[in-house]
Motif scaffolding. Structure first.
Motif, PDB file in Angstrom:
ATOM      1  N   LEU A   1       0.832  -1.216   0.000  1.00  0.00           N
ATOM      2  CA  LEU A   1       0.000   0.000   0.000  1.00  0.00           C
ATOM      3  C   LEU A   1       0.861   1.258   0.000  1.00  0.00           C
ATOM      4  N   ARG A   2       2.122   1.104   0.425  1.00  0.00           N
ATOM      5  CA  ARG A   2       3.032   2.265   0.424  1.00  0.00           C
ATOM      6  C   ARG A   2       3.579   2.544  -0.965  1.00  0.00           C
ATOM      7  N   GLU A   3       3.376   1.598  -1.878  1.00  0.00           N
ATOM      8  CA  GLU A   3       3.920   1.749  -3.229  1.00  0.00           C
ATOM      9  C   GLU A   3       2.846   1.409  -4.262  1.00  0.00           C
ATOM     10  N   PRO A   4       1.899   2.319  -4.447  1.00  0.00           N
ATOM     11  CA  PRO A   4       0.777   2.016  -5.351  1.00  0.00           C
ATOM     12  C   PRO A   4       1.235   1.604  -6.758  1.00  0.00           C
ATOM     13  N   ALA A   5       2.375   2.130  -7.204  1.00  0.00           N
ATOM     14  CA  ALA A   5       2.838   1.772  -8.562  1.00  0.00           C
ATOM     15  C   ALA A   5       3.121   0.268  -8.639  1.00  0.00           C
ATOM     16  N   ARG A   6       3.550  -0.306  -7.533  1.00  0.00           N
ATOM     17  CA  ARG A   6       3.809  -1.754  -7.547  1.00  0.00           C
ATOM     18  C   ARG A   6       2.499  -2.549  -7.521  1.00  0.00           C
ATOM     19  N   ILE A   7       1.510  -2.022  -6.847  1.00  0.00           N
ATOM     20  CA  ILE A   7       0.184  -2.677  -6.893  1.00  0.00           C
ATOM     21  C   ILE A   7      -0.281  -2.733  -8.347  1.00  0.00           C
ATOM     22  N   GLU A   8      -0.089  -1.605  -9.031  1.00  0.00           N
ATOM     23  CA  GLU A   8      -0.500  -1.552 -10.443  1.00  0.00           C
ATOM     24  C   GLU A   8       0.283  -2.576 -11.276  1.00  0.00           C
ATOM     25  N   ARG A   9       1.604  -2.624 -11.071  1.00  0.00           N
ATOM     26  CA  ARG A   9       2.444  -3.533 -11.874  1.00  0.00           C
ATOM     27  C   ARG A   9       2.073  -5.000 -11.634  1.00  0.00           C
ATOM     28  N   ILE A  10       1.891  -5.350 -10.376  1.00  0.00           N
ATOM     29  CA  ILE A  10       1.566  -6.747 -10.061  1.00  0.00           C
ATOM     30  C   ILE A  10       0.200  -7.110 -10.648  1.00  0.00           C
ATOM     31  N   THR A  11      -0.751  -6.220 -10.472  1.00  0.00           N
ATOM     32  CA  THR A  11      -2.099  -6.492 -11.001  1.00  0.00           C
ATOM     33  C   THR A  11      -2.050  -6.643 -12.521  1.00  0.00           C
ATOM     34  N   ARG A  12      -1.286  -5.750 -13.168  1.00  0.00           N
ATOM     35  CA  ARG A  12      -1.205  -5.805 -14.633  1.00  0.00           C
ATOM     36  C   ARG A  12      -0.570  -7.114 -15.092  1.00  0.00           C
ATOM     37  N   ALA A  13       0.501  -7.534 -14.412  1.00  0.00           N
ATOM     38  CA  ALA A  13       1.190  -8.776 -14.802  1.00  0.00           C
ATOM     39  C   ALA A  13       0.258  -9.978 -14.645  1.00  0.00           C
ATOM     40  N   VAL A  14      -0.483 -10.008 -13.553  1.00  0.00           N
ATOM     41  CA  VAL A  14      -1.399 -11.137 -13.322  1.00  0.00           C
ATOM     42  C   VAL A  14      -2.534 -11.093 -14.343  1.00  0.00           C
TER      43      VAL A  14
ATOM     44  N   VAL B   1      -8.841 -13.653 -20.612  1.00  0.00           N
ATOM     45  CA  VAL B   1      -9.612 -12.420 -20.376  1.00  0.00           C
ATOM     46  C   VAL B   1     -10.902 -12.650 -19.604  1.00  0.00           C
ATOM     47  N   GLU B   2     -11.488 -13.842 -19.799  1.00  0.00           N
ATOM     48  CA  GLU B   2     -12.783 -14.084 -19.139  1.00  0.00           C
ATOM     49  C   GLU B   2     -12.639 -14.360 -17.638  1.00  0.00           C
ATOM     50  N   LEU B   3     -11.403 -14.530 -17.179  1.00  0.00           N
ATOM     51  CA  LEU B   3     -11.179 -14.802 -15.752  1.00  0.00           C
ATOM     52  C   LEU B   3     -10.974 -13.488 -14.997  1.00  0.00           C
ATOM     53  N   ALA B   4     -11.784 -13.254 -13.970  1.00  0.00           N
ATOM     54  CA  ALA B   4     -11.651 -11.997 -13.220  1.00  0.00           C
ATOM     55  C   ALA B   4     -10.397 -12.006 -12.350  1.00  0.00           C
TER      56      ALA B   4
END
Ligand SMILES: Cc1cc2nc3c(=O)[nH]c(=O)nc-3n(C[C@H](O)[C@H](O)[C@H](O)COP(=O)(O)O)c2cc1C
Length: 323
Positions: free
Chosen positions: A106-119, A125-128
């Motif tokens: 939570l201290r590094e929102p850019a990493r949350i974005e990167r991890i989410t994007r990679a996953v 696409v049909e998998l949430a």
């Protein structure tokens, strides 16, 4: 929820009705992908189309700070039949946070974005791919920021626990902060925290404007609350007999699947420990068994709880397990 809401709990709670979605306990991902047997252990539902026997989807929950191994683990889980992937950026445990996982992100929102994007990119696409957050590390003013990061990474929806990491489980959940995060994103927001009875869910809905609700400890304190929220029965503290029956079946399921007795007892204690924190009527039950290490101890606890009237009854806590 780590330590309680295993496959057996999910089987029971979804059989009762009212639950639309579950997540597995978290699978910790470090610097390499997690093998299939570990995923299966956390989420045996993978072998039945990612659903509980009652047909409710179970998302596999991943916790980690490295995009690549997270993505490869998610890819494997998708091939194995996961109904969806839920990313944990909320766990406040010191050991987890020290090793770059859970709420520390939570201290590094850019990493949350990167991890989410990679996953997101690693699974069909049909998998949430969904994201679980707290309102920030220290300051709930960060709630919109972390929510936007997860949205930018491609999350289908967010679940936000209305506390910061530093709050741990302390002050009341801040549903207003969830509402501010909700207003900052276009994807649906699921609200979480202190939703332990029907009235709390109504108040949270007004304060947060959330699209859905996630119940943690309330599912242990009032397992029938999901049904009550759907109008299938009145809300209220659980009836002792009904709860005992659930706990018996919980044990029977675990023991039937080869869970050691000590572990089964510990899980029953966890259920009543967390349940009693949000539903005080369970406290005597927890007190009665909190030192138990064997099923025999639990039986003694139950007898003490109920007194002579109850111990005269033929069925005791683990009657089914012992036959
Ligand atoms: C024992 C325990 C284990 C938990 N494990 C997880 C977990 O694995 N993943 C997660 O996202 N949250 C976990 N949580 C947090 C809950 O999901 C939830 O956000 C928090 O308890 C607040 O909601 P509640 O008031 O409905 O319990 C856990 C909480 C507890 C008490």
């Amino acid at each position: 929820m780590d330590g309680v809401t295993d496959w057996a709990f999910r089987e029971l709670i979804t059989e009762l009705g009212g639950v639309s979605l579950c997540a597995s306990e978290f699978v910790r991902v470090t610097d390499r992908p997690v093998p299939a047997k570990v995923l299966r252990r956390h989420c045996p539902e993978l072998d039945r189309g990612g659903r509980t026997p009652a047909g409710v989807p179970v998302f596999l929950q991943l916790l980690g700070g490295e995009p690549e191994p997270m993505a490869r683990t998610a890819e494997l889980a998708a091939r194995m039949g996961a109904a969806g992937i839920d990313l944990n950026f909320g766990c406040p445990a010191k050991t987890v946070n020290r090793h770059d996982g859970g709420a520390s992100l939570l201290r590094e929102p850019a990493r949350i974005e990167r991890i989410t994007r990679a996953v997101r990119a690693a699974v069909p696409v049909e998998l949430a791919v969904t994201v679980k957050l707290r309102t920030g590390w220290q300051d709930s003013a960060d709630a919109p920021l972390v929510a936007r990061a997860a949205e930018a990474g491609g999350a289908a929806w967010l679940t936000m626990h209305g506390r910061t990491r530093m709050d741990q489980y302390g002050p009341p959940a801040d549903w207003g902060a969830i509402g501010r995060a909700r207003a900052a994103v276009a994807i649906p927001m699921v609200a979480n925290g202190d939703l332990n009875d029907h009235g709390a869910v109504e108040r949270c809905a007004r304060a947060s404007g959330a699209a859905g609700f996630m119940l943690g400890r309330g599912s242990m304190g009032r397992p029938h609350l999901f049904r009550a929220l759907r109008g299938l029965e009145p809300d209220g503290p659980p009836e002792l007999e009904r709860l005992l029956e659930l706990l018996r079946r919980y044990c029977d399921l675990m023991l039937g699947a080869g869970t050691p007795e000590r572990s089964a007892v510990n899980r029953v204690k966890q259920w009543l420990c967390y349940g009693s924190r949000v539903e005080p009527t369970l406290a005597p039950m927890f007190e009665a068994i909190k030192r138990a290490t064997t099923l025999r101890d639990v039986l003694r606890g139950e007898a003490r709880l109920e007194g002579p009237a109850r111990s005269a009854q033929p069925r005791t806590f683990f009657a089914a397990s012992r036959t």
